[in-house]
Motif scaffolding. Structure first.
Motif, PDB file in Angstrom:
ATOM      1  N   LEU A  51       2.610  -7.728   2.986  1.00  0.00           N
ATOM      2  CA  LEU A  51       2.810  -6.425   3.491  1.00  0.00           C
ATOM      3  C   LEU A  51       1.918  -5.975   4.601  1.00  0.00           C
ATOM      4  O   LEU A  51       0.876  -6.786   4.651  1.00  0.00           O
ATOM      5  N   PRO A  52       2.072  -5.122   5.506  1.00  0.00           N
ATOM      6  CA  PRO A  52       1.430  -5.032   6.734  1.00  0.00           C
ATOM      7  C   PRO A  52      -0.121  -4.284   6.283  1.00  0.00           C
ATOM      8  O   PRO A  52      -0.253  -3.987   5.264  1.00  0.00           O
ATOM      9  N   ASP A  53      -1.038  -4.536   7.148  1.00  0.00           N
ATOM     10  CA  ASP A  53      -2.523  -4.327   6.816  1.00  0.00           C
ATOM     11  C   ASP A  53      -2.661  -2.886   6.132  1.00  0.00           C
ATOM     12  O   ASP A  53      -3.268  -2.453   5.465  1.00  0.00           O
ATOM     13  N   PRO A  54      -1.981  -1.912   6.878  1.00  0.00           N
ATOM     14  CA  PRO A  54      -2.071  -0.119   6.334  1.00  0.00           C
ATOM     15  C   PRO A  54      -1.591  -0.335   4.809  1.00  0.00           C
ATOM     16  O   PRO A  54      -1.986   0.652   4.215  1.00  0.00           O
ATOM     17  N   ALA A  55      -0.991  -1.321   4.376  1.00  0.00           N
ATOM     18  CA  ALA A  55      -0.367  -1.048   2.970  1.00  0.00           C
ATOM     19  C   ALA A  55      -1.282  -1.755   2.100  1.00  0.00           C
ATOM     20  O   ALA A  55      -0.909  -1.600   0.773  1.00  0.00           O
ATOM     21  N   GLN A  56      -2.351  -2.400   2.414  1.00  0.00           N
ATOM     22  CA  GLN A  56      -3.213  -3.258   1.683  1.00  0.00           C
ATOM     23  C   GLN A  56      -3.850  -2.711   0.652  1.00  0.00           C
ATOM     24  O   GLN A  56      -4.162  -2.801  -0.584  1.00  0.00           O
ATOM     25  N   ALA A  57      -4.328  -1.389   0.844  1.00  0.00           N
ATOM     26  CA  ALA A  57      -5.152  -0.504   0.064  1.00  0.00           C
ATOM     27  C   ALA A  57      -4.545   0.031  -1.171  1.00  0.00           C
ATOM     28  O   ALA A  57      -4.989  -0.108  -2.325  1.00  0.00           O
ATOM     29  N   ALA A  58      -3.226   0.449  -0.930  1.00  0.00           N
ATOM     30  CA  ALA A  58      -2.764   1.243  -2.197  1.00  0.00           C
ATOM     31  C   ALA A  58      -1.118   0.877  -2.477  1.00  0.00           C
ATOM     32  O   ALA A  58      -0.847   1.295  -3.570  1.00  0.00           O
ATOM     33  N   ALA A  59      -0.431   0.104  -1.782  1.00  0.00           N
ATOM     34  CA  ALA A  59       0.671  -0.213  -2.292  1.00  0.00           C
ATOM     35  C   ALA A  59       0.991  -1.196  -3.292  1.00  0.00           C
ATOM     36  O   ALA A  59       0.118  -1.979  -3.620  1.00  0.00           O
ATOM     37  N   PHE A  60       2.206  -0.752  -4.145  1.00  0.00           N
ATOM     38  CA  PHE A  60       2.582  -1.589  -5.254  1.00  0.00           C
ATOM     39  C   PHE A  60       4.023  -1.621  -5.168  1.00  0.00           C
ATOM     40  O   PHE A  60       4.740  -0.762  -4.624  1.00  0.00           O
ATOM     41  N   GLY A  61       4.453  -2.667  -6.033  1.00  0.00           N
ATOM     42  CA  GLY A  61       5.972  -2.699  -6.031  1.00  0.00           C
ATOM     43  C   GLY A  61       6.451  -4.082  -6.453  1.00  0.00           C
ATOM     44  O   GLY A  61       5.813  -5.010  -7.149  1.00  0.00           O
TER      45      GLY A  61
END
Length: 380
Positions: A322-332
């Motif tokens: 996933l792109p860098d901005p998604a690294q902190a909180a994304a899940f799926g």
């Protein structure tokens, strides 16, 4: 030129542009993409061909099989039952499934299953498509097996077995299959065990033709390692992903309720599922926060690449780029055909991409990645 239809908020025009370009350059055959931002729909687009054989167009309500994106829905079912007090996630499975304790599995917990640490990534003998449609038979087979490794000591992707393991939890506590429970609790357009009419209008999965373009995301060494394992019948990767052997266009599979890989849905339905998770409709914020804590990270014994798992959801890692901005909180969770669904509570975004041209996410398919980049560019 393929006509893209649907709605797109002007702030997310870049997503539409990327989506249109994916048809122009041959990356997509038929597909849909949906995005919610702060709970409201901002992208709902579709286009292309749903069935290459007949030329049938992709319509606003065309569903498609999403492969392992199914696991997120199945995991949410387990988390909801835990929230309601039916099970304790860190207690032995054998407390409610006594037969499962056989062959040194007495210490396996639901958390072990949700994090792919149960040691049961593959069946120990051939399984037919007909048998796979019987959740009781599948559970009995898994209860009788010995684990590949000591449960809890390592993680390895349970590509298909995951669904029937969690499915037994759902069945024993509700009397329903995962598919029945998910449609009742999460949305009527999430079909794990699709009816005949839904299968008839579903998009047909196609493989890229020789010479069609691709743009893999993963490095050559990783792709080579995974490719070698796919071609070795004795490898865990081959065994975990090829048994039961079936076509994902087979009505027996799509109607059989495979709870790890057989869900048929729309991009709209999958993105809405994540919206309801992120905004506290499906689970309480406390349950979701607990479920999203990283449990394991590192080299996966089955996928042979780095994976990271929360409770049932994948987290950003080499296996889920996933792109860098998604690294902190994304899940799926991604799916083997290129489908992706995820939520990002930090940015208030939920996303789903559903294609029917099967490009292997193990090989780093970039179609969803480009769309996700455009989504984050719109909210930057």
């Amino acid at each position: 030129m393929t006509s893209v239809q649907g709605q797109c908020d002007s702030a997310f025009a870049g997503v539409r542009e990327v989506f249109e370009d994916s048809f122009a350059d041959g990356q997509n055959l038929g597909a849909a993409v949906a995005v919610f931002a702060d709970g409201r729909p901002v992208v709902d687009l579709w286009g292309g061909v749903a069935d290459r054989r007949t030329g049938r167009a992709w319509a606003w309500d065309t569903p498609c099989v999403v492969f392992s994106c199914t696991k997120a829905v199945t995991s949410a079912a387990a988390l909801l039952l835990a929230e309601r007090g039916y099970v304790t996630l860190d207690a032995p499975v054998a407390e409610w499934w006594p037969e499962f304790a056989r062959r040194d599995k007495g210490g396996v917990t639901v958390e072990h299953i949700l994090t792919h640490r149960a040691g049961l990534p593959a069946f120990d003998g051939p399984v037919s498509v007909a048998e796979a449609g019987d959740p009781v038979a599948m559970a009995e087979r898994l209860a009788a097996q010995a684990p590949e490794w000591e449960p809890g000591t390592a993680h390895g992707y349970h590509a298909l077995t995951f669904g029937w393991l969690i499915g037994e939890l759902v069945r024993r506590h509700t009397g329903m299959t995962v598919g029945q429970f998910a449609r009742a609790e999460f949305g009527s357009d999430l079909w794990i065990g699709a009816p005949v009419g839904t299968i008839a209008r579903a998009a047909r999965v196609s493989a890229p033709r020789r010479g069609e373009p691709s743009s893999p995301l993963t490095d050559v060494a990783t792709r080579t390692r995974i490719g070698d394992a796919y071609s070795a019948p004795g490898s865990l990767l081959f065994r975990a992903t090829s048994n039961p052997p079936a076509s994902y266009n087979d009505p027996a599979l799509l109607g059989g309720g495979w709870p790890a890989a057989g869900m048929v849905t729309t991009a709209r339905g999958l993105a809405r599922f994540y919206r309801d998770l992120v905004f506290g409709v499906t689970l309480t914020p406390e349950t979701l926060h607990y479920a999203l804590r990283e449990q394991v990270r590192g080299r996966d014994r089955v996928l042979l690449t780095d994976t990271a798992y929360a409770l049932g959801f994948m987290l950003p890692a080499q296996s889920f780029e996933l792109p860098d901005p998604a690294q902190a909180a994304a899940f799926g969770h991604p799916g083997a055909g290129g489908a992706v669904g995820f939520g990002d509570p930090g940015h208030g975004i939920t996303f789903a991409f559903v294609p029917n041209l099967k490009r292997d996410w193990f090989d780093g398919d970039r179609r969803a990645h480009r769309l996700i980049e455009a989504v984050y560019a719109a909210v930057a």
